[in-house]
Design a protein around this motif. Structure first.
Motif, PDB file in Angstrom:
ATOM      1  N   ALA A  36       2.155 -15.207  -1.082  1.00 16.22           N
ATOM      2  CA  ALA A  36       3.372 -14.850  -1.241  1.00 16.22           C
ATOM      3  C   ALA A  36       3.408 -13.243  -1.026  1.00 16.22           C
ATOM      4  N   VAL A  37       4.533 -12.416  -0.784  1.00 21.25           N
ATOM      5  CA  VAL A  37       4.648 -11.157  -0.791  1.00 21.25           C
ATOM      6  C   VAL A  37       5.496 -10.825  -2.193  1.00 21.25           C
ATOM      7  N   LYS A  38       4.891 -10.245  -3.181  1.00 22.10           N
ATOM      8  CA  LYS A  38       5.717  -9.924  -4.458  1.00 22.10           C
ATOM      9  C   LYS A  38       6.330  -8.737  -4.262  1.00 22.10           C
ATOM     10  N   LYS A  39       5.920  -7.827  -3.608  1.00 20.06           N
ATOM     11  CA  LYS A  39       6.424  -6.650  -3.590  1.00 20.06           C
ATOM     12  C   LYS A  39       6.474  -5.976  -2.334  1.00 20.06           C
ATOM     13  N   ARG A  40       7.402  -5.362  -1.847  1.00 23.29           N
ATOM     14  CA  ARG A  40       7.605  -4.490  -0.488  1.00 23.29           C
ATOM     15  C   ARG A  40       8.190  -3.405  -0.497  1.00 23.29           C
ATOM     16  N   GLU A  41       7.708  -2.135  -0.096  1.00 22.42           N
ATOM     17  CA  GLU A  41       8.319  -0.649  -0.161  1.00 22.42           C
ATOM     18  C   GLU A  41       7.900  -0.033   0.858  1.00 22.42           C
ATOM     19  N   TYR A  42       9.039   0.346   1.404  1.00 21.11           N
ATOM     20  CA  TYR A  42       8.913   1.404   2.650  1.00 21.11           C
ATOM     21  C   TYR A  42       8.996   2.831   2.134  1.00 21.11           C
ATOM     22  N   TRP A  43       7.772   3.626   2.172  1.00 16.94           N
ATOM     23  CA  TRP A  43       7.794   4.941   1.718  1.00 16.94           C
ATOM     24  C   TRP A  43       8.269   5.966   2.613  1.00 16.94           C
ATOM     25  N   GLY A  44       8.484   5.528   3.871  1.00 16.07           N
ATOM     26  CA  GLY A  44       9.167   6.435   4.877  1.00 16.07           C
ATOM     27  C   GLY A  44       8.138   7.211   5.610  1.00 16.07           C
ATOM     28  N   LEU A  45       8.562   8.131   6.383  1.00  8.53           N
ATOM     29  CA  LEU A  45       7.757   9.201   7.212  1.00  8.53           C
ATOM     30  C   LEU A  45       7.155  10.208   6.510  1.00  8.53           C
TER      31      LEU A  45
END
Length: 161
Positions: A36-45
């Motif tokens: 499973a994916v417990k955490k997902r963060e998009y930090w940007g360009l």
């Protein structure tokens, strides 16, 4: 199952939706193997510290994963084959912190800081003319020649006056 954190950097010419699609592919692969994916963060360009595959910027994505080691190897292999992904780093961790990462919290602080006002004029010149720079057409050697003549009482050729 062990916990992992994976950060990957995608090329700057792909869109955020394409980066999210890569993360969705990882999530689908994990779910088929029972992870499973417990955490997902998009930090940007973000700007890169050095050029990677002729790119100066990249889309950063952090994933907190709960998976078997064999599945992690397969995920790294899949990301390595993807042309849009430039770098991958996977670390085994004891626990996945549910709070936003340091990168995201620092990004919020920069937005709150706001406008600081105009820069002071004249104090921080670049050294190319202006108030702090050297005078145009001025030669340092002329000053030293004149000083030597006054002290010795001689010309620059060494002859007495």
């Amino acid at each position: 199952m062990p916990l992992y954190e994976t950060v990957f950097i995608a090329r700057n010419d792909v869109s955020q939706q394409q980066v999210e699609a890569v993360a969705d592919g990882i999530a689908a692969l994990l779910e088929t193997d029972g992870g499973a994916v417990k955490k997902r963060e998009y930090w940007g360009l973000r700007s890169l510290a050095y050029r990677i595959k002729k790119n100066r910027k990249g889309h950063y994505m952090l994933l907190g994963l709960d998976a078997k080691p064999e599945t992690i190897k397969e995920i790294e292999r899949q990301l390595g084959l993807n042309e849009d992904v430039m770098r991958v780093l996977t670390l085994r961790v004891d626990e996945i912190d549910e709070a936003p990462s340091v990168i995201l919290s620092r990004k919020g602080d920069e937005r709150e800081r706001g406008f600081r006002g105009p820069k002071p004029a004249g104090r921080f010149e670049s050294g190319r003319g202006g108030a702090g720079g050297a005078r145009r057409g001025y030669d340092d050697r002329e000053e030293f020649r004149a000083r030597n003549e006054r002290e010795d009482g001689r010309d620059t050729d060494g002859e007495a006056e």
